[in-house]
Structure formats: structure tokens, C-alpha cells
Scaffold this motif. Structure first.
Motif, PDB file in Angstrom:
ATOM      1  N   LYS A 134       5.110   6.422 -15.458  1.00  9.02           N
ATOM      2  CA  LYS A 134       6.207   5.456 -15.265  1.00  9.02           C
ATOM      3  C   LYS A 134       6.071   4.738 -13.919  1.00  9.02           C
ATOM      4  O   LYS A 134       6.360   3.555 -13.776  1.00  9.02           O
ATOM      5  CB  LYS A 134       7.562   6.175 -15.322  1.00  9.02           C
ATOM      6  CG  LYS A 134       7.933   6.698 -16.721  1.00  9.02           C
ATOM      7  CD  LYS A 134       9.383   7.180 -16.759  1.00  9.02           C
ATOM      8  CE  LYS A 134       9.769   7.706 -18.148  1.00  9.02           C
ATOM      9  NZ  LYS A 134       9.437   9.146 -18.302  1.00  9.02           N
ATOM     10  N   SER A 135       5.571   5.500 -12.908  1.00  6.93           N
ATOM     11  CA  SER A 135       5.613   4.938 -11.539  1.00  6.93           C
ATOM     12  C   SER A 135       4.317   4.229 -11.125  1.00  6.93           C
ATOM     13  O   SER A 135       4.312   3.394 -10.233  1.00  6.93           O
ATOM     14  CB  SER A 135       5.865   6.079 -10.543  1.00  6.93           C
ATOM     15  OG  SER A 135       4.733   6.961 -10.569  1.00  6.93           O
ATOM     16  N   THR A 136       3.214   4.599 -11.776  1.00  6.13           N
ATOM     17  CA  THR A 136       1.912   4.090 -11.295  1.00  6.13           C
ATOM     18  C   THR A 136       1.232   3.260 -12.385  1.00  6.13           C
ATOM     19  O   THR A 136       0.783   3.805 -13.391  1.00  6.13           O
ATOM     20  CB  THR A 136       1.002   5.282 -10.916  1.00  6.13           C
ATOM     21  OG1 THR A 136       1.721   6.141 -10.045  1.00  6.13           O
ATOM     22  CG2 THR A 136      -0.283   4.817 -10.245  1.00  6.13           C
ATOM     23  N   PRO A 137       1.156   1.957 -12.190  1.00  6.69           N
ATOM     24  CA  PRO A 137       0.521   1.121 -13.218  1.00  6.69           C
ATOM     25  C   PRO A 137      -1.001   1.309 -13.228  1.00  6.69           C
ATOM     26  O   PRO A 137      -1.592   1.716 -12.221  1.00  6.69           O
ATOM     27  CB  PRO A 137       0.880  -0.308 -12.778  1.00  6.69           C
ATOM     28  CG  PRO A 137       1.265  -0.225 -11.349  1.00  6.69           C
ATOM     29  CD  PRO A 137       1.700   1.172 -11.061  1.00  6.69           C
ATOM     30  N   GLY A 187     -13.700   9.968  -0.521  1.00 10.76           N
ATOM     31  CA  GLY A 187     -13.166   9.221   0.642  1.00 10.76           C
ATOM     32  C   GLY A 187     -14.152   8.248   1.248  1.00 10.76           C
ATOM     33  O   GLY A 187     -13.772   7.303   1.944  1.00 10.76           O
ATOM     34  N   SER A 188     -15.414   8.435   0.928  1.00 13.66           N
ATOM     35  CA  SER A 188     -16.429   7.547   1.539  1.00 13.66           C
ATOM     36  C   SER A 188     -16.510   6.196   0.825  1.00 13.66           C
ATOM     37  O   SER A 188     -17.169   5.278   1.295  1.00 13.66           O
ATOM     38  CB  SER A 188     -17.798   8.246   1.485  1.00 13.66           C
ATOM     39  OG  SER A 188     -18.079   8.595   0.144  1.00 13.66           O
ATOM     40  N   ASP A 189     -15.849   6.052  -0.335  1.00 14.74           N
ATOM     41  CA  ASP A 189     -15.917   4.774  -1.068  1.00 14.74           C
ATOM     42  C   ASP A 189     -14.494   4.225  -1.256  1.00 14.74           C
ATOM     43  O   ASP A 189     -13.696   4.788  -1.990  1.00 14.74           O
ATOM     44  CB  ASP A 189     -16.583   5.001  -2.437  1.00 14.74           C
ATOM     45  CG  ASP A 189     -16.806   3.678  -3.170  1.00 14.74           C
ATOM     46  OD1 ASP A 189     -17.705   3.616  -4.009  1.00 14.74           O
ATOM     47  OD2 ASP A 189     -16.051   2.709  -2.885  1.00 14.74           O
ATOM     48  N   PRO A 190     -14.169   3.096  -0.603  1.00 12.80           N
ATOM     49  CA  PRO A 190     -12.796   2.565  -0.605  1.00 12.80           C
ATOM     50  C   PRO A 190     -12.288   2.127  -1.977  1.00 12.80           C
ATOM     51  O   PRO A 190     -11.090   1.948  -2.159  1.00 12.80           O
ATOM     52  CB  PRO A 190     -12.872   1.371   0.359  1.00 12.80           C
ATOM     53  CG  PRO A 190     -14.301   1.021   0.459  1.00 12.80           C
ATOM     54  CD  PRO A 190     -15.076   2.277   0.224  1.00 12.80           C
ATOM     55  N   LYS A 191     -13.208   2.025  -2.971  1.00 14.82           N
ATOM     56  CA  LYS A 191     -12.699   1.602  -4.303  1.00 14.82           C
ATOM     57  C   LYS A 191     -11.842   2.711  -4.931  1.00 14.82           C
ATOM     58  O   LYS A 191     -11.011   2.457  -5.793  1.00 14.82           O
ATOM     59  CB  LYS A 191     -13.819   1.187  -5.242  1.00 14.82           C
ATOM     60  CG  LYS A 191     -14.723   2.278  -5.764  1.00 14.82           C
ATOM     61  CD  LYS A 191     -15.637   1.720  -6.874  1.00 14.82           C
ATOM     62  CE  LYS A 191     -16.620   2.768  -7.349  1.00 14.82           C
ATOM     63  NZ  LYS A 191     -17.917   2.687  -6.646  1.00 14.82           N
ATOM     64  N   PHE A 192     -12.070   3.976  -4.484  1.00 12.06           N
ATOM     65  CA  PHE A 192     -11.275   5.091  -5.038  1.00 12.06           C
ATOM     66  C   PHE A 192      -9.957   5.192  -4.281  1.00 12.06           C
ATOM     67  O   PHE A 192      -9.954   5.302  -3.041  1.00 12.06           O
ATOM     68  CB  PHE A 192     -12.046   6.400  -4.906  1.00 12.06           C
ATOM     69  CG  PHE A 192     -13.282   6.459  -5.757  1.00 12.06           C
ATOM     70  CD1 PHE A 192     -14.539   6.500  -5.170  1.00 12.06           C
ATOM     71  CD2 PHE A 192     -13.198   6.437  -7.143  1.00 12.06           C
ATOM     72  CE1 PHE A 192     -15.689   6.545  -5.948  1.00 12.06           C
ATOM     73  CE2 PHE A 192     -14.344   6.483  -7.936  1.00 12.06           C
ATOM     74  CZ  PHE A 192     -15.586   6.532  -7.333  1.00 12.06           C
ATOM     75  N   LYS A 193      -8.851   5.134  -5.032  1.00  9.21           N
ATOM     76  CA  LYS A 193      -7.545   5.248  -4.383  1.00  9.21           C
ATOM     77  C   LYS A 193      -6.683   6.271  -5.112  1.00  9.21           C
ATOM     78  O   LYS A 193      -6.445   6.135  -6.316  1.00  9.21           O
ATOM     79  CB  LYS A 193      -6.857   3.873  -4.410  1.00  9.21           C
ATOM     80  CG  LYS A 193      -5.514   3.834  -3.675  1.00  9.21           C
ATOM     81  CD  LYS A 193      -4.997   2.403  -3.586  1.00  9.21           C
ATOM     82  CE  LYS A 193      -3.675   2.303  -2.840  1.00  9.21           C
ATOM     83  NZ  LYS A 193      -2.599   3.162  -3.406  1.00  9.21           N
ATOM     84  N   ILE A 194      -6.267   7.338  -4.374  1.00  9.45           N
ATOM     85  CA  ILE A 194      -5.322   8.291  -4.972  1.00  9.45           C
ATOM     86  C   ILE A 194      -3.927   7.683  -4.814  1.00  9.45           C
ATOM     87  O   ILE A 194      -3.328   7.726  -3.745  1.00  9.45           O
ATOM     88  CB  ILE A 194      -5.421   9.677  -4.305  1.00  9.45           C
ATOM     89  CG1 ILE A 194      -6.822  10.269  -4.507  1.00  9.45           C
ATOM     90  CG2 ILE A 194      -4.367  10.618  -4.909  1.00  9.45           C
ATOM     91  CD1 ILE A 194      -7.036  11.646  -3.891  1.00  9.45           C
ATOM     92  N   ALA A 195      -3.433   7.109  -5.906  1.00 10.39           N
ATOM     93  CA  ALA A 195      -2.162   6.365  -5.863  1.00 10.39           C
ATOM     94  C   ALA A 195      -0.957   7.303  -5.875  1.00 10.39           C
ATOM     95  O   ALA A 195       0.107   6.967  -5.366  1.00 10.39           O
ATOM     96  CB  ALA A 195      -2.089   5.428  -7.055  1.00 10.39           C
TER      97      ALA A 195
END
Ligand code: GZL
Length: 328
Positions: free
Chosen positions: A222-225, A193-201
Motif C-alpha cells: 500500500k505504501s511503496t509503489p 550498497g556499492s550500487d546506487p540503483k539499489f534502494k531499500i524503500a
């Protein structure tokens, strides 16, 4: 006259047999739960949902036998109501001690209060409960799931430390409401969470099973490119996801980096084969410690409020080196 004496002898023999006062002096009481010379444990197991659970059950059963403990064992098929029924049954049977792995964290106070009123000590093993009343159980034996989540996050942060592009993560959570699912998610999030480049899509439960892990991963694909990373709360869901990833024509471990938790044999094999990138160990071999704690608790000895198991982590190279000697 002979028949009369024979009859009297026969009646006497039947009488002795029924009271268990046979020639071996066995009072028969040892088969009565909780009242005889053998410690009797009632154990309620979550189910048989994963390789980890199978190994855990084996450890508990073998350790009870080795310790001379009579084990009453039930498989709840991942349903809390079945665990509650089993615990009530152990209370009625007046076992010496109850141990269980709570499938979810909440909803245990009523039945644990019944055990307390019956003066039967309870040991939590593997998973914890969220009860505010810690007098309802004597100790908790198991892993630090938050730390397991942190270890998974720390490896990922290290792998991507020199990159600035966004990293799209999908997460296969364990059983909804369970301590390992809640805590592994929290530990992982705390670190990335401390690094904005990581995103749990996308994040969804796969209920710790291969089948559900595959099903949910197919939906993610199918849902997450452009998925870069899969974080699966256990090996079994990760192994199911690998089937989905290969079914989509992608290469697991390369097109999608995979991190899992447990380190059971099949997971370690996939790690050695390069299909998983990193595994955080969660040991199922809790049986010996559980039996030791049970014997102490029944004797009224003090035991630590929490006994955390020793665990490590594995890279692909480390998996290749230890695969042959893994016990489960
Ligand atoms: C963790 C245990 C979890 C495992 C899963 O201690 O409760 O449940 O990580 C298992 O494999 O199903």
C-alpha cells in the motif's frame, strides 16, 4: 511374632526403597541433575516461530536422545525474560551444561555470570550474544549470518548487473535485536550498497513469522509503489508475503522478485514453484554438533570458540532437483 518380623522386614524394605538402594543397586543418584552418571543439559529454545525453529528443536531433541543426554527443554515463546528464567532454573537444578539460542543479542551478562559462578558451562547455539566477556560461554555453534546476507545481495547484484534503472527493494527483517536480523541486514547492505540503483524503500520486522510477514507486506504494497524486490530474512516471512502479493493481484517471483533465507521445505517448494527466486540456506540441524560439544565441554576439553555450520544456496532449478531429499 510373625507380624513383628514381617513388620521389621517391611520397614527394612521401605527403608531400602526410599534410599534408592533397590535390588538393582541403583543409587538413585542418576536422576539427580548434574550429579549422576548421565550428562544433563538444560536447553532454552527461542520459541516455535518458524519452520526453521521446529526443525532445530527436533534436531536438538533427537540428538540428545541419541547421545544418551538427559535434556531439560524449555520454549521461551520468543521472550527474553522466559529464557532468563529457564537458565536460572537450570542453575538451581545444577545441570551439567546449559545451551541456548538467545532470542536477542543483548542483556545476557547477569544470568550468564550466575551460571559462571555456579561453574556450569554455557554453549551458545544458533544465535549469538553481544557480551564483551567471552568467558561467559564456552563456544558459539551456528551460521555466519553476515555471510548469508552477503550471499543474498550477491545474487541480486548479479541478476541486475546489466540494468541501470532504479531497483526498489522492500525488506522483511527478522526479530528486532536478534543476531540473524542484525547481521543479515548488514551483509545484504554491504553488498548492494556499492550500487546506487539499489534502494531499500521500506524495511520492517516481521518477527520471523508468516503471519507478521504477510501483515507487513500488505502494508508495503500500500505504501511503496513499484516494488521490484523483496528481501525476507527467513522463508516463513517470505511465504506470508507471497500471500499478500497474490492478494494484491500480483505474481510472486515475477512481478516481485523474492529472496529469502533458511531453505526449509515450504520455502524450497515455493522456490521450485517459481514463487521465490533464490534461497540462502541456514541449517537448523545443529543437534549432533551441539551434543558433541557439550560432552567435550563437560569433560573440560578444549573446544573452538566458534563452530560455523556449512551452508549453500539454491536457485529454482536446484530446488526442483533436491526437493524430494530435503530433511526439513
Ligand atoms: C537462524 C535462526 C532464525 C531463522 C528463522 O539461525 O535463528 O530464526 O532464520 C528462525 O527462521 O525463526
Amino acid at each position: 511374632m510373625f507380624r513383628r518380623i514381617s513388620a521389621l522386614i517391611a520397614i527394612g524394605a521401605i527403608g531400602m526403597a526410599m534410599t534408592g538402594c533397590g535390588s538393582d543397586g541403583d543409587t538413585g543418584a542418576s536422576s539427580a541433575p548434574g550429579g549422576g552418571d548421565k550428562l544433563v543439559m538444560g536447553f532454552s529454545q527461542v520459541g516455535a516461530e518458524s519452520g526453521w525453529r521446529t526443525a532445530n528443536t527436533k534436531s536438538v531433541q533427537e540428538s540428545a536422545a541419541a547421545a544418551g543426554i538427559e535434556l531439560k527443554f524449555s520454549d521461551a515463546q520468543q521472550k527474553q525474560e522466559n529464557q532468563i528464567k529457564a537458565i536460572r532454573s537450570y542453575i538451581q537444578q545444577k545441570v551439567d551444561v546449559i545451551a541456548f539460542s538467545p532470542v536477542v543479542e543483548s542483556g545476557w551478562d547477569p544470568v550468564l555470570n550466575e551460571a559462571k559462578r555456579a561453574n556450569i558451562p554455557v554453549i551458545l547455539t544458533d544465535r549469538a550474544v553481544d557480551s564483551a566477556d567471552t568467558s561467559l560461554y564456552k563456544t558459539f555453534l551456528g551460521s555466519d549470518f553476515v555471510e548469508e546476507g552477503r550471499k543474498a545481495g550477491q545474487w541480486l547484484v548479479e541478476q541486475y548487473k546489466d540494468k541501470t534503472d532504479p531497483v526498489t527493494i522492500v525488506e522483511l527483517q527478522g526479530t528486532t535485536g536478534s543476531a540473524p536480523a542484525n547481521d543479515r541486514k548488514a551483509g545484504f547492505q554491504e553488498v548492494i550498497g556499492s550500487d546506487p540503483k539499489f534502494k531499500i524503500a521500506a524495511s520492517q520486522t516481521g518477527d520471523f513469522t508468516r503471519a507478521k510477514g504477510k501483515e507487513v507486506m500488505e502494508a508495503f504494497l500500500k505504501s511503496t509503489p513499484n516494488i521490484d524486490v523483496l528481501f525476507a530474512h527467513n522463508d516463513d516471512m517470505g511465504l506470508g508475503a507471497i500471500e499478500a502479493i497474490e492478494g494484491a493481484g500480483k505474481v510472486p517471483g515475477k512481478d516481485i522478485v523474492i529472496i529469502t533465507i533458511d531453505a526449509v521445505k515450504d520455502g524450497m517448494q515455493a522456490l521450485a514453484d517459481g514463487k521465490i527466486n533464490y534461497i540462502v540456506e541456514c541449517s537448523p540441524l545443529l543437534g549432533p554438533q551441539l551434543m558433541d560439544l557439550a560432552q567435550k565441554v563437560v569433560k573440560g576439553e578444549q573446544v573452538p570458540a566458534r563452530v560455523v555450520t556449512e551452508e549453500t544456496t539454491f536457485t529454482q532449478e536446484q530446488a526442483k532437483a533436491v526437493l524430494a531429499e530435503r530433511k526439513y
